[in-house]
Design an enzyme around this catalytic site. Structure first.
Site, PDB file in Angstrom:
ATOM      1  CE  LYS A 179     -12.624  -6.273   2.740  1.00  0.00           C
ATOM      2  NZ  LYS A 179     -11.362  -5.653   2.342  1.00  0.00           N
TER       3      LYS A 179
ATOM      4  CB  SER B 217      -4.479  -6.298   4.769  1.00  0.00           C
ATOM      5  OG  SER B 217      -4.088  -5.053   4.267  1.00  0.00           O
TER       6      SER B 217
ATOM      7  NE  ARG C 115      -3.231  -7.096  -4.120  1.00  0.00           N
ATOM      8  CZ  ARG C 115      -3.985  -7.172  -3.049  1.00  0.00           C
ATOM      9  NH1 ARG C 115      -3.462  -7.510  -1.908  1.00  0.00           N
ATOM     10  NH2 ARG C 115      -5.277  -6.942  -3.122  1.00  0.00           N
TER      11      ARG C 115
ATOM     12  CG  HIS D 109      -1.969  -0.951   1.342  1.00  0.00           C
ATOM     13  ND1 HIS D 109      -2.165  -1.735   2.449  1.00  0.00           N
ATOM     14  CD2 HIS D 109      -2.939  -1.307   0.471  1.00  0.00           C
ATOM     15  CE1 HIS D 109      -3.210  -2.526   2.262  1.00  0.00           C
ATOM     16  NE2 HIS D 109      -3.693  -2.297   1.064  1.00  0.00           N
TER      17      HIS D 109
HETATM   18  P1  ADP Z   1      -6.079  -5.802   0.794  1.00  0.00           P
HETATM   19  O1  ADP Z   1      -6.565  -6.346  -0.543  1.00  0.00           O
HETATM   20  O2  ADP Z   1      -4.634  -6.067   1.037  1.00  0.00           O
HETATM   21  O3  ADP Z   1      -6.971  -6.119   1.959  1.00  0.00           O
HETATM   22  P2  ADP Z   1      -7.180  -3.129   0.568  1.00  0.00           P
HETATM   23  O4  ADP Z   1      -8.591  -3.557   0.487  1.00  0.00           O
HETATM   24  O5  ADP Z   1      -6.828  -2.187   1.660  1.00  0.00           O
HETATM   25  O6  ADP Z   1      -6.098  -4.266   0.668  1.00  0.00           O
HETATM   26  O7  ADP Z   1      -6.698  -2.603  -0.843  1.00  0.00           O
HETATM   27  C1  ADP Z   1      -6.769  -1.300  -1.277  1.00  0.00           C
HETATM   28  C2  ADP Z   1      -6.077  -1.170  -2.599  1.00  0.00           C
HETATM   29  O8  ADP Z   1      -4.696  -1.453  -2.455  1.00  0.00           O
HETATM   30  C3  ADP Z   1      -6.569  -2.134  -3.692  1.00  0.00           C
HETATM   31  O9  ADP Z   1      -6.587  -1.417  -4.909  1.00  0.00           O
HETATM   32  C4  ADP Z   1      -5.509  -3.192  -3.760  1.00  0.00           C
HETATM   33  O10 ADP Z   1      -5.432  -3.795  -5.041  1.00  0.00           O
HETATM   34  C5  ADP Z   1      -4.288  -2.381  -3.435  1.00  0.00           C
HETATM   35  N1  ADP Z   1      -3.218  -3.187  -2.885  1.00  0.00           N
HETATM   36  C6  ADP Z   1      -3.267  -3.941  -1.789  1.00  0.00           C
HETATM   37  N2  ADP Z   1      -2.082  -4.574  -1.591  1.00  0.00           N
HETATM   38  C7  ADP Z   1      -1.271  -4.191  -2.621  1.00  0.00           C
HETATM   39  C8  ADP Z   1       0.061  -4.525  -3.012  1.00  0.00           C
HETATM   40  N3  ADP Z   1       0.788  -5.380  -2.302  1.00  0.00           N
HETATM   41  N4  ADP Z   1       0.562  -3.954  -4.136  1.00  0.00           N
HETATM   42  C9  ADP Z   1      -0.202  -3.114  -4.863  1.00  0.00           C
HETATM   43  N5  ADP Z   1      -1.462  -2.763  -4.548  1.00  0.00           N
HETATM   44  C10 ADP Z   1      -2.003  -3.300  -3.446  1.00  0.00           C
END
Ligand code: ADP
Length: 162
Positions: A41, A128, A90, A17
């Site tokens: 969630k 996460s 990803r 992130h």
């Molecule tokens: P997660 O999928 O890890 O629970 P979030 O819901 O907080 O994360 O994701 C928010 C945004 O961050 C999404 O667009 C997700 O694709 C992106 N994201 C999460 N982890 C990564 C990563 N390791 N590299 C690039 N983008 C990421």
């Protein structure tokens, strides 16, 4: 240039992130990092905790603000003069969901565009949920999350097993 927002659950924020936020900060005038506080969630960290961690981690980026939000992203965008939503990608599986979200947001407000940034290679397997699972089972999350997040994870799971 334009103002952008980077939305997510950030439960908790990972190095993946942070990579996306930092890169967005170099591309746009102002970047609003938005912590979703209304999703169904079951989160490990409260919205306040997630915002507080992100604010500390983004403190060195003058063009980044962190807020929590509830409701439609496009409404927040309209109220704050934001025209771009930045999402990290990803896997192919991310793409299917993210494309659907991008189309829905565009339908709601055609002035708002979604821009996808490819994950940094070293973070492509990072989520996460994986980080939480490793920490819950007592594994090392060093290098996957910022140091302050690592400390919070350890404290959270220690408190839970007490
Ligand atoms: P997660 O999928 O890890 O629970 P979030 O819901 O907080 O994360 O994701 C928010 C945004 O961050 C999404 O667009 C997700 O694709 C992106 N994201 C999460 N982890 C990564 C990563 N390791 N590299 C690039 N983008 C990421």
């Amino acid at each position: 240039m334009a103002n952008a927002l980077v939305p997510g659950s950030f439960d908790p924020v990972t190095n993946g992130h942070m990579d996306i936020i930092r890169r967005a900060s170099g591309l746009f005038d102002t970047v609003h990092v938005l912590v979703a506080s209304n999703n169904a969630k079951n989160t490990l960290f409260t919205a306040e905790e997630r915002v507080e961690m992100l604010r500390r981690l983004c403190a060195d980026m003058n063009d980044v603000v962190v807020n929590s939000f509830e409701g439609l992203l496009v409404n927040y965008a309209q109220q704050n003069n934001i025209t771009v939503i930045v999402k990290g990608l990803r896997f192919v599986s991310d793409f299917e969901y993210e494309l659907q979200m991008a189309l829905a947001n565009h339908r709601l407000n055609s002035a708002v565009e979604t821009v996808f940034l490819p994950t940094g290679v070293e973070y492509s397997d990072l989520s996460s949920s994986i980080v939480k699972e490793i920490a819950r089972l007592g594994g090392a999350v060093e290098g996957l999350v910022p140091d302050i997040v690592q400390q919070r994870l350890v404290a959270k799971f220690a408190a839970r097993t007490r």
